[in-house]
Design an enzyme around this catalytic site. Sequence first.
Site, short mmCIF file in Angstrom:
data_model
loop_
_atom_site.label_atom_id
_atom_site.label_comp_id
_atom_site.label_asym_id
_atom_site.label_seq_id
_atom_site.Cartn_x
_atom_site.Cartn_y
_atom_site.Cartn_z
N GLU A 32 -52.91 91.19 -15.50
CA GLU A 32 -52.38 89.86 -15.82
C GLU A 32 -51.08 90.01 -16.60
O GLU A 32 -51.03 90.73 -17.58
CB GLU A 32 -53.42 89.07 -16.63
CG GLU A 32 -52.93 87.72 -17.14
CD GLU A 32 -52.39 86.81 -16.04
OE1 GLU A 32 -53.14 86.44 -15.13
OE2 GLU A 32 -51.17 86.48 -16.10
N CYS A 41 -53.89 77.26 -13.77
CA CYS A 41 -54.92 76.23 -13.95
C CYS A 41 -55.32 76.07 -15.41
O CYS A 41 -55.31 74.97 -15.96
CB CYS A 41 -56.13 76.57 -13.10
SG CYS A 41 -57.52 75.48 -13.37
N LYS A 50 -55.90 67.68 -17.73
CA LYS A 50 -57.11 66.85 -17.87
C LYS A 50 -57.33 66.43 -19.31
O LYS A 50 -57.83 65.34 -19.59
CB LYS A 50 -58.34 67.56 -17.32
CG LYS A 50 -58.69 67.14 -15.91
CD LYS A 50 -57.84 67.78 -14.84
CE LYS A 50 -56.70 67.01 -14.29
NZ LYS A 50 -55.92 67.72 -13.28
N ILE A 185 -49.47 66.01 -8.56
CA ILE A 185 -48.93 66.28 -9.89
C ILE A 185 -48.13 65.08 -10.39
O ILE A 185 -48.29 64.63 -11.53
CB ILE A 185 -48.04 67.55 -9.88
CG1 ILE A 185 -48.92 68.79 -9.63
CG2 ILE A 185 -47.27 67.69 -11.19
CD1 ILE A 185 -48.19 70.11 -9.65
N GLY A 273 -44.00 69.96 -5.07
CA GLY A 273 -44.80 71.01 -4.45
C GLY A 273 -44.67 72.36 -5.15
O GLY A 273 -43.88 72.54 -6.06
N ASP A 314 -53.84 80.35 -4.07
CA ASP A 314 -52.56 79.70 -3.73
C ASP A 314 -51.58 80.62 -3.00
O ASP A 314 -50.65 80.14 -2.36
CB ASP A 314 -51.86 79.21 -5.01
CG ASP A 314 -52.48 77.95 -5.57
OD1 ASP A 314 -53.56 77.56 -5.11
OD2 ASP A 314 -51.88 77.35 -6.50
N MET A 320 -53.84 74.14 -2.13
CA MET A 320 -53.66 74.84 -3.41
C MET A 320 -54.59 74.21 -4.43
O MET A 320 -54.20 73.36 -5.22
CB MET A 320 -52.20 74.75 -3.85
CG MET A 320 -51.28 75.58 -2.99
SD MET A 320 -49.59 75.54 -3.58
CE MET A 320 -48.87 76.91 -2.67
N HIS A 446 -80.77 53.39 -10.30
CA HIS A 446 -80.14 52.12 -10.56
C HIS A 446 -80.14 51.84 -12.05
O HIS A 446 -81.16 52.09 -12.70
CB HIS A 446 -80.91 51.00 -9.84
CG HIS A 446 -80.38 49.64 -10.16
ND1 HIS A 446 -79.21 49.16 -9.62
CD2 HIS A 446 -80.86 48.66 -10.99
CE1 HIS A 446 -78.99 47.93 -10.07
NE2 HIS A 446 -79.97 47.60 -10.91
#
Length: 467
Positions: A32, A41, A50, A185, A273, A314, A320, A446
């Site tokens: 990484e 992400c 989020k 986005i 994009g 991706d 993606m 319900h």
Amino acid sequence: MAYDVVIIGSGPGGYVCAIKAAQLGLKTAVVEKNATFGGTCLNIGCIPSKALLHASEMFAEAGHSFDTLGVEVTPKLNLKKMMAHKDATVAANVNGVAFLFKKNKIDSFHGTGKVVAAGRVSVTGEDGKIEEIETRNIVIATGSDVAGIPGVKVDIDEKVIVSSTGALSLAKVPGHLVVVGGGVIGLELGSVWARLGAKVTVVEFLDTILGGMDGEVSKQFHRMLSKQGFEFKLGAKVTGVAKAKKGATVTFEPVKGGAAETIEADAVLIATGRSAYSDSLGLKEAGVEVDERGRVKTDGHLRTNVPGIYAIGDVIAGPMLAHKAEDEGVAVAESIAGQAGHVNYDVIPSVVYTSPEIASVGKTEEELKKAGIDYKAGKFPFTANGRARAMLHTDGFVKILADKASDRVLGVHIVGFGAGEMIHEAAVLMEFGGSSEDLARTCHAHPTMSEAVKEAALATFFKPIHI
Ligand code: NAI
């Protein structure tokens, strides 16, 4: 010492692949280049957006619908604190991945990974030192990067002219935010800033927002966002974005031809994009084929043309989406371990985390028409759902598309509060090849929003009860 598998990239594709591989007893390492694991992400995409989407939605609700519920408050925005919540959410998630790597005894190498050849990966550290790792298998999971506007030179400074990264950290609420691109986005991050007080104008090339979604969904959603104050310039091609003395300007022209227009903005979000991140991986030298858009070519088993080298997420073709990458990561780990790894691309849900949310799985009506499939459609609006009324969340509907002859469900589209959670009963149904009658005969608690899914299924195979 050779590894069984080395994964380049630790986004949802890479880190899930690593954990699964380790669980299956493979000696696993991850490379990484960022300081933290989790890729786009977790660090600058799904997770921080989020956090801001939730916080800004609470702010907007406090200012709008609380009063009707008998809760009288005057919300005051503390943007610094909201950003701190976002940062804490990111930290908890990326630290979680680091913990899972340790727990599963996965080695990690910090630096830029490169494929030297089958069986060999090099890692260039920040200090320029190069280390080479031997491995039986390589998984390329390097993800994607901001694509920019095709054919237009834009200086993204991440302050005034921002990508999705900068849009997560604006120092203050812009007076006017111009969003280039009415895709996922643009609409999610546009929603964040609109709720916090910005005037948002979306300039979109196509005649519709969320191109590729079910036509009825995008049309209705366009109406809903307009009601929320969004302004749309559709069928408009952006030809220039420039910094101005104060803010920036965006120039666009009608796609069908006509006079260009220039608007002023305090901030501009470029959301046109993303493109596969396959450069500087040494793929050409290693003989790994990529397509005309730079995506690594793979077969049905996620294998590249070079034996022992796989690619997921991706960086290959397909939507993606983090969860698509995760499933591919699991499939590759299983294949390497000698199991039958498989991804069902027909049942990959997608969610747009706006207000209301949009969720879909399977085929759109347009796709079924194009494929010449005889289908029937059933719909149910949330205005006729008791729980939705009680929560003031009556915007939206559920639409189910099923094969006319067999009743097998082929696509489900939901616009509504909590759509992103409700879609999964449709995904499970479709994974098992279920029919609209199966769904309609499944007892639903319900009162729940999910009863609208059952009612739409009733509408598909016979008649709904509550409308
Ligand atoms: P997108 O492909 O969804 O939307 C880009 C939009 O920009 C398109 O509608 C396109 O027509 C428009 N466009 C392109 N050039 C233009 C120009 N010159 N002038 C005006 N409009 C122009 O891409 P987006 O929103 O940047 O997202 C990138 C990727 O990330 C997508 O694949 C998306 O699915 C994924 N994503 C998914 C999320 C989710 O699942 N909730 C959240 C965020 C991103």
